[in-house]
Structure formats: structure tokens, C-alpha cells
Design a protein around this motif. Structure first.
Motif, PDB file in Angstrom:
ATOM      1  N   GLU A  71      -9.701 -13.070  17.679  1.00  0.00           N
ATOM      2  CA  GLU A  71      -9.587 -13.263  19.130  1.00  0.00           C
ATOM      3  C   GLU A  71      -8.611 -14.391  19.447  1.00  0.00           C
ATOM      4  N   TYR A  72      -7.839 -14.164  20.496  1.00  0.00           N
ATOM      5  CA  TYR A  72      -6.975 -15.201  21.055  1.00  0.00           C
ATOM      6  C   TYR A  72      -7.235 -15.217  22.559  1.00  0.00           C
ATOM      7  N   GLU A  73      -7.615 -16.363  23.057  1.00  0.00           N
ATOM      8  CA  GLU A  73      -7.937 -16.520  24.481  1.00  0.00           C
ATOM      9  C   GLU A  73      -8.926 -15.453  24.950  1.00  0.00           C
ATOM     10  N   GLY A  74      -9.960 -15.204  24.116  1.00  0.00           N
ATOM     11  CA  GLY A  74     -11.027 -14.279  24.474  1.00  0.00           C
ATOM     12  C   GLY A  74     -10.690 -12.805  24.349  1.00  0.00           C
ATOM     13  N   ARG A  75      -9.529 -12.482  23.782  1.00  0.00           N
ATOM     14  CA  ARG A  75      -9.081 -11.092  23.674  1.00  0.00           C
ATOM     15  C   ARG A  75      -8.839 -10.725  22.216  1.00  0.00           C
ATOM     16  N   LEU A  76      -9.315  -9.561  21.800  1.00  0.00           N
ATOM     17  CA  LEU A  76      -9.111  -9.083  20.432  1.00  0.00           C
ATOM     18  C   LEU A  76      -7.631  -8.780  20.208  1.00  0.00           C
ATOM     19  N   VAL A  77      -7.021  -9.449  19.214  1.00  0.00           N
ATOM     20  CA  VAL A  77      -5.595  -9.254  18.921  1.00  0.00           C
ATOM     21  C   VAL A  77      -5.354  -8.819  17.487  1.00  0.00           C
ATOM     22  N   GLY A 114       2.713 -16.308  14.663  1.00  0.00           N
ATOM     23  CA  GLY A 114       1.934 -17.091  13.717  1.00  0.00           C
ATOM     24  C   GLY A 114       0.458 -16.760  13.635  1.00  0.00           C
ATOM     25  N   PHE A 115      -0.008 -15.746  14.374  1.00  0.00           N
ATOM     26  CA  PHE A 115      -1.426 -15.413  14.357  1.00  0.00           C
ATOM     27  C   PHE A 115      -1.877 -14.913  12.973  1.00  0.00           C
ATOM     28  N   GLY A 116      -1.067 -14.091  12.338  1.00  0.00           N
ATOM     29  CA  GLY A 116      -1.415 -13.574  11.017  1.00  0.00           C
ATOM     30  C   GLY A 116      -1.547 -14.694  10.001  1.00  0.00           C
ATOM     31  N   THR A 117      -0.573 -15.584   9.978  1.00  0.00           N
ATOM     32  CA  THR A 117      -0.613 -16.708   9.039  1.00  0.00           C
ATOM     33  C   THR A 117      -1.830 -17.586   9.291  1.00  0.00           C
ATOM     34  N   GLY A 142       7.442  -8.785   7.539  1.00  0.00           N
ATOM     35  CA  GLY A 142       6.517  -9.634   8.277  1.00  0.00           C
ATOM     36  C   GLY A 142       5.254  -9.942   7.498  1.00  0.00           C
ATOM     37  N   SER A 143       4.682  -8.938   6.846  1.00  0.00           N
ATOM     38  CA  SER A 143       3.472  -9.165   6.053  1.00  0.00           C
ATOM     39  C   SER A 143       3.753 -10.072   4.863  1.00  0.00           C
ATOM     40  N   GLY A 144       4.888  -9.879   4.219  1.00  0.00           N
ATOM     41  CA  GLY A 144       5.251 -10.754   3.105  1.00  0.00           C
ATOM     42  C   GLY A 144       5.376 -12.201   3.539  1.00  0.00           C
ATOM     43  N   LYS A 145       5.988 -12.422   4.704  1.00  0.00           N
ATOM     44  CA  LYS A 145       6.127 -13.782   5.223  1.00  0.00           C
ATOM     45  C   LYS A 145       4.770 -14.403   5.528  1.00  0.00           C
ATOM     46  N   ILE A 146       3.861 -13.622   6.103  1.00  0.00           N
ATOM     47  CA  ILE A 146       2.517 -14.125   6.412  1.00  0.00           C
ATOM     48  C   ILE A 146       1.849 -14.623   5.133  1.00  0.00           C
ATOM     49  N   MET A 147       1.880 -13.818   4.095  1.00  0.00           N
ATOM     50  CA  MET A 147       1.202 -14.198   2.852  1.00  0.00           C
ATOM     51  C   MET A 147       1.823 -15.454   2.242  1.00  0.00           C
ATOM     52  N   GLU A 148       3.138 -15.512   2.233  1.00  0.00           N
ATOM     53  CA  GLU A 148       3.806 -16.680   1.656  1.00  0.00           C
ATOM     54  C   GLU A 148       3.540 -17.938   2.480  1.00  0.00           C
ATOM     55  N   LYS A 149       3.615 -17.848   3.798  1.00  0.00           N
ATOM     56  CA  LYS A 149       3.353 -19.011   4.652  1.00  0.00           C
ATOM     57  C   LYS A 149       1.906 -19.468   4.556  1.00  0.00           C
ATOM     58  N   ALA A 150       0.999 -18.541   4.249  1.00  0.00           N
ATOM     59  CA  ALA A 150      -0.422 -18.886   4.115  1.00  0.00           C
ATOM     60  C   ALA A 150      -0.735 -19.511   2.761  1.00  0.00           C
ATOM     61  N   GLY A 151       0.240 -19.533   1.857  1.00  0.00           N
ATOM     62  CA  GLY A 151       0.030 -20.168   0.559  1.00  0.00           C
ATOM     63  C   GLY A 151      -0.175 -19.212  -0.599  1.00  0.00           C
ATOM     64  N   MET A 152      -0.030 -17.918  -0.355  1.00  0.00           N
ATOM     65  CA  MET A 152      -0.142 -16.952  -1.445  1.00  0.00           C
ATOM     66  C   MET A 152       1.196 -16.911  -2.181  1.00  0.00           C
ATOM     67  N   ARG A 153       1.144 -16.535  -3.452  1.00  0.00           N
ATOM     68  CA  ARG A 153       2.396 -16.445  -4.196  1.00  0.00           C
ATOM     69  C   ARG A 153       2.600 -15.021  -4.702  1.00  0.00           C
ATOM     70  N   LEU A 154       3.851 -14.618  -4.702  1.00  0.00           N
ATOM     71  CA  LEU A 154       4.224 -13.298  -5.196  1.00  0.00           C
ATOM     72  C   LEU A 154       4.028 -13.285  -6.712  1.00  0.00           C
ATOM     73  N   THR A 155       3.232 -12.343  -7.208  1.00  0.00           N
ATOM     74  CA  THR A 155       2.973 -12.280  -8.653  1.00  0.00           C
ATOM     75  C   THR A 155       3.815 -11.218  -9.338  1.00  0.00           C
ATOM     76  N   LEU A 171     -15.231 -18.137  12.182  1.00  0.00           N
ATOM     77  CA  LEU A 171     -14.273 -19.154  11.755  1.00  0.00           C
ATOM     78  C   LEU A 171     -13.385 -19.483  12.941  1.00  0.00           C
ATOM     79  N   LYS A 172     -13.143 -20.761  13.165  1.00  0.00           N
ATOM     80  CA  LYS A 172     -12.258 -21.177  14.260  1.00  0.00           C
ATOM     81  C   LYS A 172     -11.029 -21.855  13.684  1.00  0.00           C
ATOM     82  N   THR A 173      -9.881 -21.536  14.271  1.00  0.00           N
ATOM     83  CA  THR A 173      -8.636 -22.200  13.916  1.00  0.00           C
ATOM     84  C   THR A 173      -8.142 -22.904  15.178  1.00  0.00           C
ATOM     85  N   GLU A 174      -6.949 -23.423  15.111  1.00  0.00           N
ATOM     86  CA  GLU A 174      -6.393 -24.108  16.284  1.00  0.00           C
ATOM     87  C   GLU A 174      -6.375 -23.200  17.516  1.00  0.00           C
TER      88      GLU A 174
END
Length: 179
Positions: A73-79, A108-111, A140-153, A8-11
Motif C-alpha cells: 500500500e502507498y497512501e492507503g491504496r494497493l499498488v 522506488g516502490f519495488g526496491t 526494471g526488475s533486475g535494477k530492483i533486485m540489485e538496488k535492494a542488495g541482491m547479487r547476480l549469481t 511491515l512498514k517502510t518510509e
């Protein structure tokens, strides 16, 4: 028909299948850094052997059409890593987990990775509901999930015990029909 783990490729990122060379990076940048497993208590990269065994297991599981495990990967490096686990065909649900090396936190890599995987799982693989959880203290993990469109149940009080300490468990969900 399920395709399992496909690139999968992102920006900025490439999410790809793990390769054996990942084991050394995961041991060094994840296994040795206590902050990386502070809120999970799970460290599959604690030793060089454990890291190799974990990556070998991932590679072997690529033969399964409902196994989802990517190196980020970011710029060819595992992150980082991201995966989806415990698919339940009866409910059409699966759980995801993501880890980004500490030096890349807050960028923003996690999101970006979670968004790509959520889209892939629901749009390409036909999975109806994707779940995730984190300790309430793991902001930080909570923010990633919320910014990605997940909702707290819901929040389960003292549901996690990690290293002798109890944490509230925050449960998240992303449903295909909510897109």
C-alpha cells in the motif's frame, strides 16, 4: 519461531496481509495489463474470478507459519504485491517475487518493498538465503533486485520461454551472512 506474514512498514509503504477487496484492484491494474506479466507468463489475476480465487488462497495460507504474501500500500491504496515462496528447510532458502502496478514504475516502490522483505526474512524469520530471478530483458526488475542488495549469481541462456519467445534467466541471491 516463524511468524509468517506480518505487517511491515517502510518510509512510504505498508506491506500488509491481503484482503478480499484487493481482488478487484489486482484484476483491474495487474490482470488486464499485459506489461504486468510480459516476462513471467503468469497471470493469476486474468479474470475477476481468478483474482478472487488467488486472493482467497493467500488469505487461507496465512494460517501457515512459512507463508509470506503481502499487498503493498502507498497512501492507503494497493499498488503492488510481494511474496516469498517455496521455503526449503534443508538449505534455509526461499524465493521472492514482487509486482508494482505500471503507473508506479520507476518510483522506488519495488526496491523499498524488496528491501523490507529481505530484512524481515533474514533478520526476523532466520532464512539464510533469499533468491529471485527475472528475464534479462526485464531491466526494471533486475535494477530492483540489485538496488535492494541482491547479487547476480548466474545467467542461464534461453532458460525462460514465455509466449513463444525465449529469454535469458538472471538469477539473484541475498544471503543473511552478506548483510
Amino acid at each position: 519461531m516463524s511468524k509468517g506474514t506480518t505487517a511491515l512498514k517502510t518510509e512510504r509503504l505498508l506491506l500488509r496481509r491481503h484482503i478480499m477487496e484487493d481482488a478487484e484492484v489486482l484484476y483491474r491494474n495487474f490482470g488486464l495489463d499485459e506489461e504486468m506479466f510480459k516476462y513471467s507468463g503468469w497471470n493469476p489475476y486474468a479474470t475477476p474470478d481468478a483474482a478472487r480465487e488467488t486472493v482467497s488462497r493467500f488469505i487461507a495460507q496465512y494460517a501457515e507459519d512459512r507463508f509470506y504474501g503481502w499487498g503493498i500500500e502507498y497512501e492507503g491504496r494497493l499498488v503492488g504485491t510481494i511474496g516469498a515462496y517455496d521455503y526449503d528447510p534443508e538449505t534455509g532458502s526461499i524465493e521472492i517475487g514482487c509486482s508494482i502496478e505500471r503507473g508506479r514504475w520507476g518510483k522506488g516502490f519495488g526496491t523499498e518493498a524488496v528491501k523490507a522483505v529481505l530484512h524481515y526474512l533474514t533478520e526476523q524469520e532466520g532464512i539464510q538465503c533469499v533468491t529471485a530471478w527475472c528475464a534479462k530483458d526485464n531491466v526494471g526488475s533486475g535494477k530492483i533486485m540489485e538496488k535492494a542488495g541482491m547479487r547476480l549469481t548466474d545467467i542461464e541462456e534461453d532458460a525462460l520461454e514465455i509466449g513463444g519467445r525465449k529469454y535469458d534467466k538472471m538469477n539473484y541471491c541475498y544471503q543473511a551472512e552478506c548483510i
